[in-house]
Write an enzyme that holds these catalytic residues in place. Structure first.
Site, PDB file in Angstrom:
ATOM      1  N   ARG A 165       0.849  -1.196   0.000  1.00 28.64           N
ATOM      2  CA  ARG A 165       0.000   0.000   0.000  1.00 28.64           C
ATOM      3  C   ARG A 165       0.885   1.247   0.000  1.00 28.64           C
ATOM      4  O   ARG A 165       1.709   1.427   0.892  1.00 28.64           O
ATOM      5  CB  ARG A 165      -0.943   0.036   1.206  1.00 28.64           C
ATOM      6  CG  ARG A 165      -1.761   1.336   1.241  1.00 28.64           C
ATOM      7  CD  ARG A 165      -3.023   1.260   2.073  1.00 28.64           C
ATOM      8  NE  ARG A 165      -2.787   1.249   3.499  1.00 28.64           N
ATOM      9  CZ  ARG A 165      -3.748   1.448   4.417  1.00 28.64           C
ATOM     10  NH1 ARG A 165      -5.004   1.657   4.033  1.00 28.64           N
ATOM     11  NH2 ARG A 165      -3.474   1.407   5.702  1.00 28.64           N
ATOM     12  N   ASP A 445      -4.057   3.217  14.235  1.00 31.83           N
ATOM     13  CA  ASP A 445      -3.229   3.782  13.177  1.00 31.83           C
ATOM     14  C   ASP A 445      -3.742   5.183  12.885  1.00 31.83           C
ATOM     15  O   ASP A 445      -4.559   5.731  13.625  1.00 31.83           O
ATOM     16  CB  ASP A 445      -3.201   2.891  11.932  1.00 31.83           C
ATOM     17  CG  ASP A 445      -4.559   2.771  11.241  1.00 31.83           C
ATOM     18  OD1 ASP A 445      -5.511   3.468  11.637  1.00 31.83           O
ATOM     19  OD2 ASP A 445      -4.665   1.966  10.299  1.00 31.83           O
TER      20      ASP A 445
END
Length: 532
Positions: A165, A445
């Site tokens: 990613r 996160d």
């Protein structure tokens, strides 16, 4: 070490052995060519984002685009999926530090999403080491000796599919300039990973696979499709060597799913319900709409009507077009206490059963300790590699008002204080170089930290009342912030408080929460605070 000379137009930090190892002259030249070709258009796309948001701020609501209705009604499908992208029932995600990469690839999962975005603080050294780690993993040559524990880590097998990613389109890379201008971080992540790995992956009979985050419009997806085609042509590779999964994690993008699949039909494999960023985007996109204020973060679950509509429409759209529909993240961390762990696993199971029953083809976990439980749902509980045959009938006629439905629930003092503690601890970790942090039993996160701070900003703007009768104001936030900072300081200890730059994080959290305009991403001002 021989002298390192960047190619014309490229400016990079002083050479190290790792830079020389990763940036060959041909890689440098490709990067310069790619940036010159695609950076100007990207700047225009980001400007168009702002213009669309201004219309929503002025009172409009997001909706399906009438000008692209023909794409939504026509009968078409994406390019057939490669065999190794047809079975993605269980994916683990996490940052790209060496130990994490090894543990993820050794986990009992189908795929590992190696994350340069929400769970990676983009320090220059961390980015370079992450690329080195993924290169070594693709070669099957990765190992690690932990100097603290003395434990040795090595790859047990190569059965887990690795997908990288890249960073979002909004994030720059300040360490690399082309023609004296910062380059997009996404293009650096994409180009370097491709150059280091495409030949090795082709030898193993696979392609180069990516996750693309935070797209808002099919024009941005078309930009990525052009990047992919340009790259394949530049290296004389067949069309479709590069395949992507697009995260539908912004509110505008849910109204563009057919269009995103269509413009990327030669290169796309799946869409993903990035639920945490999606909740943040719901707040950010509708920040000026007082009837769309969200309750406590803990109450915004996938059973809420606007999130259930999002999940089922994504499944319907993907399966109609031959793409996979990936589910979202289970952020829980297993507990050493048996009773508490049983409760955690029960919550995870219920969440994943809902995704499976909605028709998703696979799902995410953040910790290997959840793999066995989730496998029972998404591997043992499925017939075949995926559920592409499933078309949720009730999703076919999904309307905008369902996707925008107000969310019921309380706004509480406890929820606000929890948001403050989570955001403070995460920001401190991020500016200290750690992008994925266990906090109060959850793997936090950037996405979950964004929800925490944006919720409070929204409550202040619309003068929401808490369950204790207090109205949320800047003054109330600052009082709670001072009190919760003392709690966190006692929890983490004085040494960590100073080492992890909590005082700097405290100021940043205050700045972005009390600002007149909502800061688009906390990582933008946070990036300026990174030491390296």
């Amino acid at each position: 070490m021989s002298e390192f000379k960047p190619v014309a137009g490229l400016t990079m930090p002083s050479s190290t052995s790792l830079i020389q190892e990763l940036f060959s002259p041909s890689t440098q030249q490709f990067l310069v060519t790619l940036v010159r070709r695609f950076r100007p258009e990207l700047k225009q796309l980001l400007l168009q984002r702002q213009q669309r948001q201004q219309q929503i701020d002025a009172g409009e609501l997001p909706n399906f685009d009438a000008t692209s209705a023909a794409i939504r009604t026509a009968d078409w499908q994406i390019a057939p999926l490669p065999l190794d992208l047809q079975k993605r029932r269980l994916e683990i995600t996490g940052p790209v530090d060496r130990k994490m990469v090894i543990n993820a690839l050794n986990a009992d999962v189908d795929c590992y999403m190696a994350d340069f975005e929400d769970s990676q603080s983009p320090t220059w050294q961390g980015l370079l080491e992450g690329q080195q780690n993924l290169r070594d993993a693709n070669r099957g040559e990765i190992s690690y000796h932990d100097p603290n524990s003395g434990k040795h880590y090595q790859l047990q097998h190569q059965q887990v599919l690795l997908i990288a990613r890249v960073r979002g389109l909004h994030l720059p890379e300040k360490h690399v300039l082309v023609d004296d201008d910062m380059i997009p971080g996404a293009l650096l992540d994409f180009a370097l990973y491709f150059c280091l790995n495409y030949e090795q992956r082709k030898k193993r009979g696979t392609g180069v696979y990516y996750y693309l985050p935070k797209l808002e419009h099919s024009d941005e997806a078309a930009w990525w499709a052009d990047v992919f085609s340009f790259t394949e042509d530049y290296f004389r590779q067949q069309r479709g060597l590069i395949r992507a999964t697009v995260l539908i994690e912004t509110l505008p993008a849910v109204f563009q799913m057919d269009e995103i699949l269509y413009v990327m039909r030669q290169h796309i494999a799946a869409l993903n319900c990035g639920r945490w960023d999606y909740i943040f985007s719901y707040i950010k996109t509708l920040k000026n709409h007082p009837d769309r204020v969200l309750p406590d973060r803990q109450q915004v679950t996938m059973s809420q009507p606007f999130l259930r509509a999002y999940s089922r429409l994504l499944v319907y759209t993907c399966h109609r077009r031959g793409a996979l529909a990936m589910g979202g993240m289970a952020a829980f961390i297993p507990s050493k206490d048996p009773n508490e762990n049983a409760q955690i696993l029960a919550k995870v199971r219920a969440d994943k059963e809902l995704e499976r029953d909605n028709g998703h083809d696979g799902t995410w976990i953040a910790h290997p300790g959840l793999a066995a439980t989730v496998r029972e749902v998404f591997v043992d509980g499925l017939n075949g590699n995926n559920q592409c045959h499933m078309l949720p009938a009730d999703a076919a006629a999904t309307k905008a008002d369902e996707l925008l439905a107000p969310c019921t629930g309380e706004r509480t003092e406890a929820g606000m204080r929890s948001n403050i503690r989570v955001a403070l601890q995460y920001i401190a970790a991020w500016i200290s170089g750690k992008g994925c942090v266990p906090i109060y039993g959850l793997m936090e996160d950037a996405a979950t930290a964004e929800i925490s701070r944006a919720s409070i900003w929204q409550w202040i703007k619309h003068q929401q009342s808490l369950d204790n009768g207090d109205t949320v104001t800047v003054a109330l936030f600052r009082r709670y912030l001072a009190e919760e900072a003392l709690v966190v300081r006692a929890e983490v200890g004085e040494q960590r408080w100073q080492h992890d730059r909590f005082n700097t994080a405290l100021q940043l959290l205050d700045d972005i929460t009390t600002a007149h305009h909502l800061t688009d991403f906390l990582t933008l001002p946070g990036y300026q605070l990174l030491d390296a």
